[in-house]
Design a protein around this motif. Structure first.
Motif, mmCIF file in Angstrom:
data_model
loop_
_atom_site.group_PDB
_atom_site.id
_atom_site.type_symbol
_atom_site.label_atom_id
_atom_site.label_comp_id
_atom_site.label_asym_id
_atom_site.label_seq_id
_atom_site.Cartn_x
_atom_site.Cartn_y
_atom_site.Cartn_z
ATOM 1 N N ASN A 1 0.999 -1.028 -0.176
ATOM 2 C CA ASN A 1 0.359 0.064 0.012
ATOM 3 C C ASN A 1 0.817 1.270 0.088
ATOM 4 O OD1 ASN A 1 -1.447 2.083 0.788
ATOM 5 N ND2 ASN A 1 -2.789 0.921 2.365
ATOM 6 N N GLU A 2 0.856 2.222 -0.958
ATOM 7 C CA GLU A 2 1.704 3.334 -1.056
ATOM 8 C C GLU A 2 1.701 4.065 0.254
ATOM 9 O OE1 GLU A 2 2.257 5.347 -4.822
ATOM 10 O OE2 GLU A 2 0.864 3.849 -5.645
ATOM 11 N N ASP A 3 0.439 4.142 0.865
ATOM 12 C CA ASP A 3 0.159 4.901 1.983
ATOM 13 C C ASP A 3 1.324 4.358 3.180
ATOM 14 O OD1 ASP A 3 -1.712 6.269 0.800
ATOM 15 O OD2 ASP A 3 -3.035 5.211 1.902
ATOM 16 N N LEU A 4 1.758 3.102 3.123
ATOM 17 C CA LEU A 4 2.516 2.630 4.365
ATOM 18 C C LEU A 4 4.103 3.056 4.044
ATOM 19 C CD1 LEU A 4 1.441 -0.903 4.654
ATOM 20 C CD2 LEU A 4 0.620 0.949 5.849
ATOM 21 N N GLU A 5 4.241 3.412 2.646
ATOM 22 C CA GLU A 5 5.732 4.039 2.187
ATOM 23 C C GLU A 5 6.279 5.375 3.081
ATOM 24 O OE1 GLU A 5 6.724 2.714 -1.992
ATOM 25 O OE2 GLU A 5 5.160 3.595 -2.185
ATOM 26 N N VAL A 6 5.200 5.929 3.578
ATOM 27 C CA VAL A 6 5.441 7.166 4.334
ATOM 28 C C VAL A 6 6.317 6.818 5.686
ATOM 29 C CG1 VAL A 6 4.358 8.873 5.880
ATOM 30 C CG2 VAL A 6 3.349 8.245 3.761
ATOM 31 N N SER A 7 6.111 5.839 6.136
ATOM 32 C CA SER A 7 6.778 5.154 7.279
ATOM 33 C C SER A 7 6.898 3.623 7.000
ATOM 34 C CB SER A 7 6.307 5.402 8.658
ATOM 35 O OG SER A 7 6.843 4.925 9.733
ATOM 36 N N VAL A 8 7.761 3.110 6.543
ATOM 37 C CA VAL A 8 8.046 1.855 5.924
ATOM 38 C C VAL A 8 7.910 0.929 7.350
ATOM 39 C CG1 VAL A 8 9.352 0.145 4.982
ATOM 40 C CG2 VAL A 8 9.100 2.396 3.937
ATOM 41 N N PRO A 9 7.051 -0.154 7.301
ATOM 42 C CA PRO A 9 6.803 -1.165 8.309
ATOM 43 C C PRO A 9 8.366 -1.779 8.682
ATOM 44 C CG PRO A 9 5.181 -1.558 7.110
ATOM 45 C CD PRO A 9 5.979 -0.400 6.268
ATOM 46 N N GLU A 10 8.669 -2.245 9.754
ATOM 47 C CA GLU A 10 9.941 -3.002 9.904
ATOM 48 C C GLU A 10 9.862 -4.265 9.208
ATOM 49 O OE1 GLU A 10 12.752 -2.452 11.469
ATOM 50 O OE2 GLU A 10 13.467 -4.637 11.426
ATOM 51 N N ALA A 11 9.023 -4.809 9.054
ATOM 52 C CA ALA A 11 9.175 -6.139 8.418
ATOM 53 C C ALA A 11 9.428 -5.917 7.045
ATOM 54 C CB ALA A 11 7.741 -6.931 8.447
ATOM 55 N N VAL A 12 9.106 -4.658 6.224
ATOM 56 C CA VAL A 12 9.783 -4.555 4.949
ATOM 57 C C VAL A 12 10.890 -4.048 4.966
ATOM 58 C CG1 VAL A 12 9.133 -2.796 3.134
ATOM 59 C CG2 VAL A 12 7.207 -3.674 4.216
ATOM 60 N N SER A 13 11.558 -3.341 6.049
ATOM 61 C CA SER A 13 12.935 -2.760 5.914
ATOM 62 C C SER A 13 13.937 -4.075 6.208
ATOM 63 C CB SER A 13 13.137 -2.043 6.995
ATOM 64 O OG SER A 13 12.229 -0.816 7.076
ATOM 65 N N SER A 14 13.408 -4.948 6.944
ATOM 66 C CA SER A 14 14.329 -6.141 7.122
ATOM 67 C C SER A 14 14.265 -7.159 5.867
ATOM 68 C CB SER A 14 14.132 -6.805 8.432
ATOM 69 O OG SER A 14 12.703 -7.072 8.538
ATOM 70 N N TYR A 15 13.305 -7.047 5.440
ATOM 71 C CA TYR A 15 13.039 -7.816 3.928
ATOM 72 C C TYR A 15 14.108 -7.260 2.886
ATOM 73 C CZ TYR A 15 10.671 -9.075 -0.489
ATOM 74 O OH TYR A 15 10.258 -9.286 -1.912
ATOM 75 N N LYS A 16 13.955 -5.857 2.883
ATOM 76 C CA LYS A 16 14.822 -5.179 1.939
ATOM 77 C C LYS A 16 16.084 -5.305 2.139
ATOM 78 C CE LYS A 16 11.427 -1.702 0.212
ATOM 79 N NZ LYS A 16 11.447 -0.153 0.007
ATOM 80 N N SER A 17 16.618 -5.325 3.422
ATOM 81 C CA SER A 17 18.103 -5.436 3.736
ATOM 82 C C SER A 17 18.538 -7.023 3.372
ATOM 83 C CB SER A 17 18.327 -5.453 5.296
ATOM 84 O OG SER A 17 17.666 -4.014 5.618
ATOM 85 N N ALA A 18 17.577 -7.759 3.669
ATOM 86 C CA ALA A 18 18.128 -9.002 3.501
ATOM 87 C C ALA A 18 18.266 -9.167 1.839
ATOM 88 C CB ALA A 18 17.010 -10.327 3.970
ATOM 89 N N ILE A 19 17.465 -8.517 1.036
ATOM 90 C CA ILE A 19 17.699 -8.882 -0.450
ATOM 91 C C ILE A 19 19.135 -8.379 -0.853
ATOM 92 C CG2 ILE A 19 16.972 -7.968 -2.634
ATOM 93 C CD1 ILE A 19 14.010 -8.314 -1.601
ATOM 94 N N GLN A 20 19.254 -6.957 -0.315
ATOM 95 C CA GLN A 20 20.516 -6.300 -0.344
ATOM 96 C C GLN A 20 21.868 -6.916 -0.113
ATOM 97 O OE1 GLN A 20 19.539 -2.202 1.202
ATOM 98 N NE2 GLN A 20 20.177 -1.375 -0.622
ATOM 99 N N ASP A 21 21.715 -7.817 0.983
ATOM 100 C CA ASP A 21 22.719 -8.698 1.535
ATOM 101 C C ASP A 21 23.449 -9.627 0.731
ATOM 102 O OD1 ASP A 21 22.863 -6.572 3.533
ATOM 103 O OD2 ASP A 21 22.212 -7.912 4.999
ATOM 104 N N VAL A 22 22.526 -10.011 -0.189
ATOM 105 C CA VAL A 22 22.901 -11.514 -1.022
ATOM 106 C C VAL A 22 23.374 -11.079 -2.309
ATOM 107 C CG1 VAL A 22 21.516 -12.727 0.447
ATOM 108 C CG2 VAL A 22 20.492 -11.967 -1.682
ATOM 109 N N ASP A 23 24.152 -12.008 -3.109
ATOM 110 C CA ASP A 23 24.654 -11.855 -4.097
ATOM 111 C C ASP A 23 23.715 -12.198 -5.315
ATOM 112 O OD1 ASP A 23 27.429 -11.247 -3.259
ATOM 113 O OD2 ASP A 23 27.319 -13.169 -2.507
ATOM 114 N N GLY A 24 22.720 -13.204 -5.020
ATOM 115 C CA GLY A 24 21.756 -13.368 -5.929
ATOM 116 C C GLY A 24 20.441 -14.065 -5.244
ATOM 117 N N ILE A 25 19.570 -14.407 -5.811
ATOM 118 C CA ILE A 25 18.268 -14.690 -5.241
ATOM 119 C C ILE A 25 17.690 -15.798 -6.151
ATOM 120 C CG2 ILE A 25 15.900 -14.132 -4.684
ATOM 121 C CD1 ILE A 25 16.898 -11.376 -3.649
ATOM 122 N N ILE A 26 17.308 -17.029 -5.457
ATOM 123 C CA ILE A 26 16.483 -17.900 -6.225
ATOM 124 C C ILE A 26 15.152 -17.797 -5.615
ATOM 125 C CG2 ILE A 26 16.370 -20.523 -6.895
ATOM 126 C CD1 ILE A 26 19.113 -20.585 -7.050
#
Ligand SMILES: Cc1cc2nc3c(=O)[nH]c(=O)nc-3n(C[C@H](O)[C@H](O)[C@H](O)COP(=O)(O)O)c2cc1C
Length: 185
Positions: free
Chosen positions: A46-71
């Motif tokens: 929901n774009e409204d949630l982007e004003v203050s991104v939920p913690e679950a989303v931030s940790s999910y994005k960090s997890a993606i950032q930290d890996v070399d590739g994804i399957i």
């Protein structure tokens, strides 16, 4: 340096065949590290949630950032992409200018008790990832049909040797892709 590969499962089901297949990848190559990237705690996008991104989303994005590739290992629902997976991909596509999945090497695997190995879903997932400027492994497909006959449901392990070899070959090609995609940027 050891490569770290993130695993996203497109099914939230406890006894998911796709999760068993994803887990089997972790036993196919000792030179790689694998890390689960869970999507079950993500809120509906929901774009409204982007004003203050939920913690679950931030940790999910960090997890993606930290890996070399994804399957991504995903089932097919009604000849298409499961909603939970689409939701997760939409979160990873934002904000567009710094999207964590952009330029990330991604491979697709799908398993079904049916006969078409999630081919329709994979086409849709690929289309979505390409819109997000993801480096999807080209040419190779990993479609697993009749998956219920290839695993031990009690032990929750892949037992079919031919499928193991098929996945090992796919993994090998994917790592080659991870090694070479930076050159494409
Ligand atoms: C809503 C729904 C739609 C489905 N549609 C398809 C489909 O289009 N193609 C297919 O091969 N299997 C389809 N299936 C069967 C799934 O492949 C099967 O439930 C599978 O076990 C799901 O993956 P999982 O074991 O990883 O949870 C569908 C299942 C559900 C619940």
């Amino acid at each position: 340096m050891t490569k770290t590969i993130g695993l996203i499962c497109g099914s939230l089901r406890k006894n998911s065949y796709n999760r068993i297949i994803a887990q089997s990848l972790t036993e196919l190559d000792d030179s790689l590290q694998f890390r689960w990237i869970e999507i079950n705690d993500l809120p509906l996008f929901n774009e409204d949630l982007e004003v203050s991104v939920p913690e679950a989303v931030s940790s999910y994005k960090s997890a993606i950032q930290d890996v070399d590739g994804i399957i991504i290992v995903s089932p097919e629902y009604n000849s298409g992409i499961p909603g939970v997976l689409k939701n997760a991909l939409d979160w990873a596509s934002r904000p567009r200018e710094s999207a964590v999945l952009s330029r990330k090497p991604v491979g697709l695997i799908g398993a079904t008790p049916g006969g078409l190995g999630t081919a329709f879903a994979q086409l849709q997932i690929k289309q979505v990832l390409e819109a997000m400027q993801v480096h999807v492994l080209p040419f190779q497909k990993a479609l697993i049909s009749q998956v219920h006959k290839k695993i031990d449901s009690d032990q929750k392990v892949l037992t079919d040797e031919q499928t193991k070899r098929y996945l090992q070959q796919y993994l090998h090609q994917f790592i080659h892709w991870v090694d070479h995609t930076p050159a494409l940027d």
